[in-house]
Enzyme design. Structure first.
Site, PDB file in Angstrom:
ATOM      1  N   GLU A 148      54.052  42.817 -19.638  1.00 23.93           N
ATOM      2  CA  GLU A 148      53.208  42.777 -18.435  1.00 23.93           C
ATOM      3  C   GLU A 148      51.763  43.224 -18.633  1.00 23.93           C
ATOM      4  OE1 GLU A 148      55.375  45.143 -15.601  1.00 23.93           O
ATOM      5  OE2 GLU A 148      56.961  43.663 -15.432  1.00 23.93           O
TER       6      GLU A 148
ATOM      7  N   GLU B  44      64.784  38.236 -17.288  1.00 26.21           N
ATOM      8  CA  GLU B  44      65.124  39.155 -16.187  1.00 26.21           C
ATOM      9  C   GLU B  44      65.423  38.362 -14.917  1.00 26.21           C
ATOM     10  OE1 GLU B  44      62.236  42.279 -15.722  1.00 26.21           O
ATOM     11  OE2 GLU B  44      61.845  42.409 -17.867  1.00 26.21           O
TER      12      GLU B  44
END
Ligand code: GLA
Length: 658
Positions: free
Chosen positions: A345, A469
């Site tokens: 991220e 995810e």
């Protein structure tokens, strides 16, 4: 392999509809098998002896009083003379509950005046460090508020585990109907195909799991049946690996780049499971702005210190990566870490680096950009990971909203740059936290075509792609209906079609969790399985028309296989000890401390109370309580009786002291 296109929305069959209705129904207390109160009191008997105040400096006085508004009966527990917010009643649960098993805690609470009340948990870890966390929160302004059944568990290496009630200031508190209960003992659906075997010709199917989530037997069975990859949900993240005190000591000793890390009990709980069941692991995550304490970026590892310079931070980064991978190699050489998320991220949706700052100031700020000024730390992370990772471990850049066009492009440009003089990055992790219904409309976000565009772009880089995810939420505001579950099923099915189309470039599809209730986005029922482990329409839609092609084992065998019933085994003469020091059991039923001819949790509680000096056992009760025949009852007997009640021990003869 011929993957039939699955289109279940338009003509959702009556059969699927009926199944989904049953599966989506909220599970009521009566439906829950195996829920027993480990400890429960309505305080009507005036007994608060199972509770204590929170240490010597806690001024609380615990008692009972009548309350006209009591949630049940007339009497409630009173907590008066509190001088601090943290003062309050606590109950020690590691003496009445088993490690690695999930329980719930519940009660009603009333604060004398406007206060945020909390149901909290405290434990001491293997290093003696005390941890505190809130299980539930409710605001009371002189009215009764309920803490509904809230799940908790603890691992083998935690001790002094307490559940307690506190509030933000020192007003009087009142508590009623306090209960610690076991959670339902579900079993998984055996008449559905194994996901990992259905998709064996395409990619791995995996799931993230936390140590708490892994506690129930059914979760282990679910994982073994459907997944051939596990991601530790939190346990390998920097905040859980870093050891602040040891880091500070190293810095004080003159080495600002030395980094101390260790594997904690929660990580071990999952890694032991993976080791014992040959379960491959996706390592998650080495370098991230979030869940990485601000002090890691500060001089002296002091949260109040200045930011360190780039050179120091690179030293810390290298040592962190080296030590995390090193401790895992050393302690879990046989666990197949086939992938690691090296950087997570780092790019914003507009393709720019994050704002500088600590994670504590804002979950969106990055200590990495604070030190480096930009994302120039990323190539180093991959170079160090390549240096210290096992040669067979593949290294990934992982991100969410990865389908936002500017972010997709920023990720690809970064990879091209880093890999221009060698393959440091092996693959791209598409987190895929998605929404079936954006802002309560029936439009998903992202649309399947937007997602597909990013997937195809990432696959076109020639690097490996993993869906890391995946979850797809329903509405936050609307009750779950069959129509919504059907939309979710259609969305998942369409996404899987796109992913399967790219199966030569995709090596894993990992869901972020197991059952809906344990998801970080439980409000949106985003996963494939219901709380009771039944499959949802979105599970059906992604296996619809497909055959199992893989043959990986799908069974989970617990080390001590629980027996079906908790039938009471009468102690016969032959199991009696002949040693003089040990009293004969005679007609006494071992384990039946209260003498009601049943071996149950009440016996555990009675024994624990006696061990805590809260009650005295009679001679026959002492004999019944000494189930391991060691000569006198102690905490091991308490654990043995508890294990017996949950069928982890079939006969006390198994654990008799020789
Ligand atoms: C991100 C992280 C994961 C996890 C989820 C939410 O996607 O990569 O580690 O924290 O958020 O649970």
């Amino acid at each position: 392999m011929n993957f039939k296109t699955r289109r279940i929305l338009a003509a959702l069959s009556a059969a699927v509809c009926a199944a989904s209705t049953a599966a989506a129904m909220p599970v009521t207390a009566e439906d829950k098998p195996g829920v027993t109160a480990v400890y429960a009191t309505d305080f009507e008997d005036g007994d608060v002896s199972a509770f204590s105040k929170r240490g010597d400096t806690d001024t609380s006085v615990l008692g009972t009083a009548e309350d006209a508004d009591a949630p049940s009966g007339k009497t409630v527990m009173t907590v008066t003379e509190r001088s601090k917010g943290w003062n309050g009643p606590q109950i020690q649960v590691d003496t009445i509950c088993e490690p690695g098993v999930r329980y719930t805690a519940s009660c009603w609470v009333k604060a004398e005046w406007y206060n945020s009340c909390k149901l909290s948990m405290q434990y001491t870890d293997a290093d003696g460090e005390v941890h505190y966390g809130n299980l539930a929160e409710a605001t009371s302004s002189g009215d009764w508020k309920q803490f509904p059944e809230t799940k908790f568990s603890f691992s083998e290496d935690m001790h002094d585990v307490f559940i307690y009630v506190e509030a933000n200031d020192a007003c009087n508190l009142y508590v009623d109907d306090f209960a610690i209960k076991t959670t339902p003992s579900y079993t998984i659906q055996s008449d559905v195909p194994s996901l990992k075997n259905v998709y064996a010709d395409c990619f791995r199917i995996g799931g993230a799991v936390t140590a708490d989530e892994l506690s129930p037997l059914a979760t282990k069975q679910l994982i073994m049946k459907h997944y051939n990859s596990i991601t530790l949900g939190n346990e390998l993240k920097p905040e859980n690996m870093l050891d602040q005190k040891a880091c500070q000591a190293l810095a004080a000793d003159g080495d600002e780049t030395a980094v101390a890390v260790s594997l904690k009990g929660n990580a071990r709980t999952i890694l032991n499971f993976c080791r014992d069941n040959n379960m491959p692991v996706r390592g998650h995550v080495l370098v991230w702005h979030s869940q990485t304490p601000g002090w890691f970026f500060k001089v002296g590892y002091d949260p109040e210190g200045d930011w360190v310079d780039k050179e120091t931070m690179l030293g810390r980064m290298e040592n962190y990566i080296k030590n995390v991978l090193g401790v895992i190699d050393e302690e879990y050489p046989d666990v197949d870490f086939y992938a690691w998320d090296v950087v997570n991220e780092a790019w914003l949706d507009d393709g720019k680096p994050r704002q500088p700052g600590t994670y504590e100031e804002s979950g969106n700020y990055s200590g990495w950009t604070a030190v480096f000024g930009d994302n120039s730390f990323i190539p180093y992370a991959f170079k160090y990971a390549r240096k210290y990772a096992r040669p067979e471990t593949k290294l990934y850049y992982n991100d969410f909203n990865e389908y936002m066009p500017q972010k997709t492009d920023a990720i690809i440009a970064m990879i091209d740059e880093i890999n221009k003089d060698g393959q440091y990055i092996d693959g791209i992790g598409m987190q895929s936290h998605l929404a079936v219904m954006n802002n309560d409309t029936t439009e998903p976000f992202p649309s399947v075509s937007v997602y597909k565009k990013a997937l195809d772009k990432f696959c076109a880089t020639g690097l490996d792609v993993q869906i890391t995810e995946m979850d797809a939420t329903l509405s936050k505001n609307l009750a779950v209906t069959d129509e919504q579950l059907a939309l979710q099923a259609q969305y998942y099915s369409d996404l899987m079609d796109c992913i399967v189309e790219q199966k030569d470039h995709v090596s894993a599809v990992v869901f972020w969790g197991t059952t809906d209730d344990m998801s970080w986005r439980a409000w949106g029922s985003p996963l494939l399985f219901n709380e009771d482990y039944t499959v949802k329409p979105c599970f059906e839609s992604i296996v619809d028309g497909l055959q199992e092609v893989g043959t990986e084992p799908t069974d989970y065998e617990p080390e001590t296989k629980p027996t079906e019933t908790t039938e009471v085994t009468e102690v016969t003469e032959t199991t009696e000890t002949t040693e003089d020091s040990k009293p004969a059991t005679g007609d006494v039923l071992l384990g039946d401390v209260d003498g009601n001819n049943k071996i149950e949790l009440l016996d555990v509680i009675m024994l624990n109370k006696s061990l805590l000096g809260m009650t005295e056992l009679e001679d026959t009760q002492m004999i019944a309580a000494d189930v391991d025949r060691s000569g006198s009852p102690d905490s091991s007997d308490s654990l043995f009786i508890l294990k017996y009640t949950v069928s982890l021990i079939a006969d006390f003869a198994e654990i008799a002291v020789k």
